[in-house]
Motif scaffolding. Sequence first.
Motif, PDB file in Angstrom:
ATOM      1  N   UNK A  52       0.559  -1.076   0.035  1.00 45.06           N
ATOM      2  CA  UNK A  52       0.035   0.268  -0.143  1.00 45.06           C
ATOM      3  C   UNK A  52       1.117   0.969   0.255  1.00 45.06           C
ATOM      4  N   UNK A  53       2.110   1.398   0.698  1.00 48.74           N
ATOM      5  CA  UNK A  53       3.034   2.397   0.540  1.00 48.74           C
ATOM      6  C   UNK A  53       3.302   3.112  -0.472  1.00 48.74           C
ATOM      7  N   UNK A  54       3.643   1.649  -1.399  1.00 47.68           N
ATOM      8  CA  UNK A  54       3.570   1.985  -3.330  1.00 47.68           C
ATOM      9  C   UNK A  54       3.199   2.481  -3.274  1.00 47.68           C
ATOM     10  N   UNK A  55       1.327   2.382  -3.592  1.00 45.99           N
ATOM     11  CA  UNK A  55       0.385   2.922  -4.424  1.00 45.99           C
ATOM     12  C   UNK A  55      -0.135   3.936  -3.653  1.00 45.99           C
ATOM     13  N   UNK A  56      -0.313   4.277  -2.601  1.00 48.39           N
ATOM     14  CA  UNK A  56      -0.248   6.042  -1.915  1.00 48.39           C
ATOM     15  C   UNK A  56       1.140   6.756  -2.223  1.00 48.39           C
ATOM     16  N   UNK A  57       2.249   6.066  -2.238  1.00 54.27           N
ATOM     17  CA  UNK A  57       3.351   7.177  -3.412  1.00 54.27           C
ATOM     18  C   UNK A  57       3.009   7.821  -4.353  1.00 54.27           C
ATOM     19  N   UNK A  58       2.684   6.462  -5.439  1.00 54.40           N
ATOM     20  CA  UNK A  58       2.644   6.634  -6.965  1.00 54.40           C
ATOM     21  C   UNK A  58       1.439   7.390  -7.379  1.00 54.40           C
ATOM     22  N   UNK A  59       0.739   7.618  -6.182  1.00 49.35           N
ATOM     23  CA  UNK A  59      -0.843   7.889  -6.823  1.00 49.35           C
ATOM     24  C   UNK A  59      -0.529   9.448  -6.447  1.00 49.35           C
ATOM     25  N   UNK A  60      -0.051   9.233  -4.797  1.00 56.01           N
ATOM     26  CA  UNK A  60       0.195  11.344  -4.497  1.00 56.01           C
ATOM     27  C   UNK A  60       0.792  11.565  -5.821  1.00 56.01           C
ATOM     28  N   UNK A  61       1.557  10.865  -5.885  1.00 59.36           N
ATOM     29  CA  UNK A  61       2.818  11.800  -7.062  1.00 59.36           C
ATOM     30  C   UNK A  61       2.020  11.463  -8.884  1.00 59.36           C
ATOM     31  N   UNK A  62       1.036  11.011  -8.855  1.00 60.49           N
ATOM     32  CA  UNK A  62       0.415  10.978 -10.246  1.00 60.49           C
ATOM     33  C   UNK A  62      -0.109  12.123 -10.525  1.00 60.49           C
ATOM     34  N   UNK A  63      -0.869  11.889  -9.466  1.00 62.73           N
ATOM     35  CA  UNK A  63      -2.101  13.158  -8.767  1.00 62.73           C
ATOM     36  C   UNK A  63      -1.170  14.274  -9.399  1.00 62.73           C
ATOM     37  N   UNK A  64      -0.059  15.069  -9.161  1.00 62.17           N
ATOM     38  CA  UNK A  64       0.897  16.223  -9.084  1.00 62.17           C
ATOM     39  C   UNK A  64       1.314  16.196 -10.263  1.00 62.17           C
ATOM     40  N   UNK A  65       1.711  15.438 -10.714  1.00 58.96           N
ATOM     41  CA  UNK A  65       2.111  15.280 -12.406  1.00 58.96           C
ATOM     42  C   UNK A  65       1.080  15.595 -12.557  1.00 58.96           C
ATOM     43  N   UNK A  66      -0.472  15.429 -13.106  1.00 58.84           N
ATOM     44  CA  UNK A  66      -1.497  15.854 -13.787  1.00 58.84           C
ATOM     45  C   UNK A  66      -1.213  17.164 -13.038  1.00 58.84           C
ATOM     46  N   UNK A  67      -1.472  17.124 -12.153  1.00 59.99           N
ATOM     47  CA  UNK A  67      -1.896  18.948 -12.047  1.00 59.99           C
ATOM     48  C   UNK A  67      -0.520  19.479 -12.043  1.00 59.99           C
ATOM     49  N   UNK A  68       0.406  19.523 -12.488  1.00 62.84           N
ATOM     50  CA  UNK A  68       1.146  20.455 -13.069  1.00 62.84           C
ATOM     51  C   UNK A  68       0.852  20.589 -14.867  1.00 62.84           C
ATOM     52  N   UNK A  69      -0.277  19.784 -15.076  1.00 60.30           N
ATOM     53  CA  UNK A  69       0.010  19.983 -16.767  1.00 60.30           C
ATOM     54  C   UNK A  69      -1.711  20.223 -16.761  1.00 60.30           C
TER      55      UNK A  69
END
Length: 598
Positions: A208-225
Amino acid sequence: MAAKYAINWDLDVFFPGGSRSPEFRRFVEELTRDVGDLERKIKALDSAGREERPGAWSKLIDDVQELGKRLRQAGAFVSCLTAQNVKDEPAKLLRGRLTQLYADYGAAMTQLERRILEVPDAEWQELIDHPKIQPVAFSLEERRRLAAEQLPPEQEILVGDLAVDGYHAWGELYNTVVGRITIPFEEDGEVKQLSVGQARNKFSSPDREVREKVFERWQRAWGEHAELFASALNHLGGFRLNLYRHRGWDSVLKEPLDNNRMTRETLETMWGVIDRNKERLVPYFERKAKLLGLDVLRWCDLDAPIPGGEKSVTYDEAADFIIEQFGRFDPNLADFARTAFENRWIEAEDRPNKRPGGFCTAFPVSGQSRIFMTFGGTTGNVSTLAHELGHAYHQQVIGDLPYWSQLYALNVAETASTFAEMIVTDAAIRHASTDAERLSLLEEKLQRAAAFFMDIRARFLFETRFYDERKEGPVSVDRLGELMVAAQKEAFADALGDYDPTFWASKLHFYITGQPFYNFPYTFGFLFSAGIYARAQKEGASFAKKYADLLRDTGRMNVEDLAAHHLGVDLRRPEFWQSAVDEVLSDVELFLRLSEKG
């Protein structure tokens, strides 16, 4: 030990040299010449006398269909090139050239449709009854009806020309930006820059730690664009709304319903049945959360495997299992799958710079298909592989028909793929060596049910509401996020701990210019296929021929007639949809029983 099956596809059999292929450039040049000559051939109809017209029409229709096959061959090749390497710049340029070529072809087809409209009714009936034309009568009748609902031909041609560097360009911009997005992820002490496809696979991690970290960075990446994506989405929506207004269409659903050859009554009946039954999935979410040691599932937990049933599968093992299980339904299906694996029809390597997701595309001139996916060794990947092989089999079954009769709609396109996926998934459950493995596979089936009943429902609700607000002007990034979360909460019966406000940006389907509302056809196909699968289980081996016959008619019937003719059901009534939903959701009770043992 050497691999039994290659994990990379063979594109050189079509055009050697990839995006720099001299053969492909010559193919495109010939296409350009022949598309340019098409308008002359259409005008030549005017000089044909009454008795000569059926022969002239037949020859023209043959030429148009052959040209359509060659265009699709070229489009499939470029789609494969851009998918296997999102940084292939020459391939992107080729895609731009083909977009223009499709616009030119569309302009010629608009001229053809004008000629179709001009034929008097009595002469028209004689024409479609002609022996050489009758095999494509359904397509011709459809074109005549739809052409009557469009703008005058000169205006439709102008729309197509302007769309190349307007409407379609916004879709291309989206693809370009996505190709540049990377998600940083630390693995084995090293920070890797994952493609969006690789990052998406991490949501299936048992950690779950992997999922949560990727999800956080996933949202940040899409949010940046997000500003760029919002601009693209608003312009795509604005283009459609303005075009529909000029055509006199009062609903944004008219085009997707026409494209999918279905009525609004059928669509609303299907969604109504799903809305009345979605709460039946909530106990599954609650039990899954418990099994994962959580109070409630988050968005990033939807694809997580439940503990104890993890199983890694090699590509060779996946291929052999699929072939074996296909053979239990129909030896022809198994033989076809074996051909696809042995002749390198599939690109499955897990590597950077591939686009996310999976697809199957047809090369109709060559009588072959190509399948794209990223195989990471999960049982879910096995299901995806079976799904895409189902698409390829569908194409194989109809490949000898006239080209226009091969052009099935997106909703029935999901019939064979979902059916193939069900064969393999149910077989995997039967062959599971432990209850934990069986439970894990069952949970994957329910993941897909949640995706079709809830995730895609959320996409539909979001897109419908986006268009309502877009009529009043551009919709802001923040508002898009609000609309997305509201749709997700409603569709998921507010059963999750959080949602994904960036989903409107990360989901490619909202930006596909060739098919508006690229969402409900998947749910239709899933449930339509579930109903067919239930029939297959009941009737046994004799159903294989009926199934193939149904697939052969998918490009020459609307869906209501297809279901009535081959299944004896009325899709505008809830009974068929309820029986299909019951078939799918019977897995919930089994899941709850099996997980209670643990």
